[in-house]
Design an enzyme around this catalytic site. Structure first.
Site, short mmCIF file in Angstrom:
data_model
loop_
_atom_site.label_atom_id
_atom_site.label_comp_id
_atom_site.label_asym_id
_atom_site.label_seq_id
_atom_site.Cartn_x
_atom_site.Cartn_y
_atom_site.Cartn_z
N HIS A 174 -32.03 69.39 -31.24
CA HIS A 174 -31.22 68.43 -31.98
C HIS A 174 -30.18 69.13 -32.84
CE1 HIS A 174 -30.03 65.03 -34.44
NE2 HIS A 174 -30.25 65.79 -35.50
N CYS A 175 -30.52 70.27 -33.42
CA CYS A 175 -29.68 70.83 -34.49
C CYS A 175 -28.40 71.50 -34.01
CB CYS A 175 -30.51 71.82 -35.31
SG CYS A 175 -31.86 71.04 -36.22
N ILE A 176 -28.52 72.54 -33.20
CA ILE A 176 -27.35 73.36 -32.88
C ILE A 176 -26.29 72.59 -32.08
CG2 ILE A 176 -26.55 75.53 -31.88
CD1 ILE A 176 -28.33 75.81 -34.33
#
Length: 419
Positions: free
Chosen positions: A260-262
């Site tokens: 989800h983050c990068i």
């Protein structure tokens, strides 16, 4: 003192938080709009690999209850919003889940409640749309009537070392008093709590954490592509640079970024930066570089097959390890998905082996699974190692695969070809 906690959203962020709160002695209710998730938890099973069934049993013994009924929110003295913040079709921030959760909570909000947003978003989300929706839905005012704060999640799926308790927690409130209330709450759950001066400061700190990684991953990915053109082994280059005991942090190239983050957080940051008239071209360039890595893998695949007199079209290509992260079942934004699509478009016959990914269907199209790795690797024209899970006998691949592309630098010194 928070005694009754409501966690809205029981995914990778919300469920571990609920588990820690139960262990801290709070009475916890989890609310999720997905009835399959709540039914799984109510039956004593876990919907996530990072929360065991034994832990769910302990949570339920401590009074934990999972439901789709928003009426339970009226009983809470604190509520934490842990809902997804994905991208929309245009690649921009999609706050639909956050706004829906705030609207639902606002309808049941009572004076004195502590409200915390954990969902990653751009600065101004907490004291902007979330505050406005809560106030409009409840008739209460943030600050005097209820406390409002932002505390970014720092969940690392599959990480057995760091969890909610021993990962420092950043907290920033709408007002100083709101920050104090949120700090007191998280001190019961976390060993170290870091005070931000505002919700916006905390929101930006979360984006900086992951954009830092995105930019540095993009740098080594770009260096890897250029080094390949010069016939230089980028893995050895990084080893040499990493021998410096100061001023350098090691990052490694790969087939792309996932989770989800990068892939997502930089889009929230660049959207906000453009909105305030101060764009971030370096961050945007890093996104483009990382997004292009699956194409580089396809080019390398074509080069390797050409070297043995074959073409991508019609070749049997086996992908090994298709989740986005080592030893994780998480398939969110895995770079294996665009890679499989590009290989398919080039005419390759793509299959995969990954004991942690059952029924993988990138882009909605089911990719054939190969349960027998030895047979699949020996019969494939090209095997591509994407994720070196511990459950996969990676070291055997050079002996099994006639042609092997190692995108993780795991098989250096063997017949495997580097990225």
């Amino acid at each position: 003192m928070v005694e009754r906690l409501a966690v809205i959203g029981l995914g990778y962020t919300g469920l571990p938080l609920a588990r820690e709160a139960c262990a801290a002695g709070m009475r916890v209710t989890g609310m999720d709009t997905n009835p399959a998730v709540t039914a799984t938890l109510e039956s004593g099973r876990s919907p996530l690999p990072d929360v065991t069934e034994a832990e769910v049993t302990a949570m339920r013994a401590a009074g934990f209850h999972a439901t789709t009924d928003p009426g339970v929110l009226a009983e809470a003295s604190a509520a934490v919003l842990c809902v997804p913040t994905p991208l929309d079709e245009a690649g921009g921030p999609d706050l639909t889940h956050v706004k829906d959760a705030a609207r639902t909570l606002g309808a049941h909000l009572k004076p004195g409640t502590l409200v915390i947003l954990e969902s990653t978003s751009f600065p101004g989300t907490t004291d902007g749309p979330v505050r406005a929706i809560l106030e409009e839905s409840s008739g209460l005012t943030a600050g005097p009537d209820f406390s409002l704060a932002f505390s970014p999640e720092r969940i690392d799926p599959g990480n057995d070392t760091f969890g909610v308790r021993n990962t420092p927690r950043v907290v920033g409130g709408y007002t100083p008093a709101c920050t104090d209330a949120a700090l007191a709450f998280f001190r019961r759950l976390c060993d170290r709590v870091v005070r931000a001066r505002s919700a916006r400061e905390a929101e930006l700190s979360k984006l900086l954490e992951n954009v830092y990684r995105s930019v540095n991953i993009a740098l080594v990915n770009e260096i890897a592509v250029t080094a390949r053109a010069w016939g230089i082994d980028v893995a050895n280059v990084i080893d040499c640079a990493a021998s410096k005991p100061f001023g350098f942090q090691e990052f490694r190239p790969g087939p792309g970024v996932g989770g989800h983050c990068i892939p997502v957080d930089p889009a929230y940051l660049t959207h906000w930066a453009r909105e305030i008239g101060s764009p971030l071209p370096l961050v945007e360039l890093a996104q483009r570089i990382n997004s292009a890595m699956p194409s580089h893998v396809v080019r390398r695949a074509g080069q390797l097959l050409s070297g043995v007199g074959k073409e991508l079209a019609g070749s049997r290509v086996l992908l090994v390890g298709v989740t986005y992260k080592r030893d994780s079942r998480d398939l969110r934004s895995t770079p294996a998905a665009p890679l499989a699509r590009l290989l398919d478009e080039a005419g390759a016959r793509v299959t995969y082996h990954d004991p942690l990914a059952d029924g993988w269907a990138p882009g909605g199209t089911v990719c054939p699974a190969e349960p027998d790795l030895h047979r699949a690797a020996t019969t494939a024209d090209l095997t591509i190692l994407l994720q070196d899970h511990r459950v996969i006998p990676v070291e055997a691949l050079p002996g099994w695969s006639p042609l092997l592309l190692d995108t993780r630098d795991r098989l250096r010194g063997t017949t495997a070809q580097p990225l």
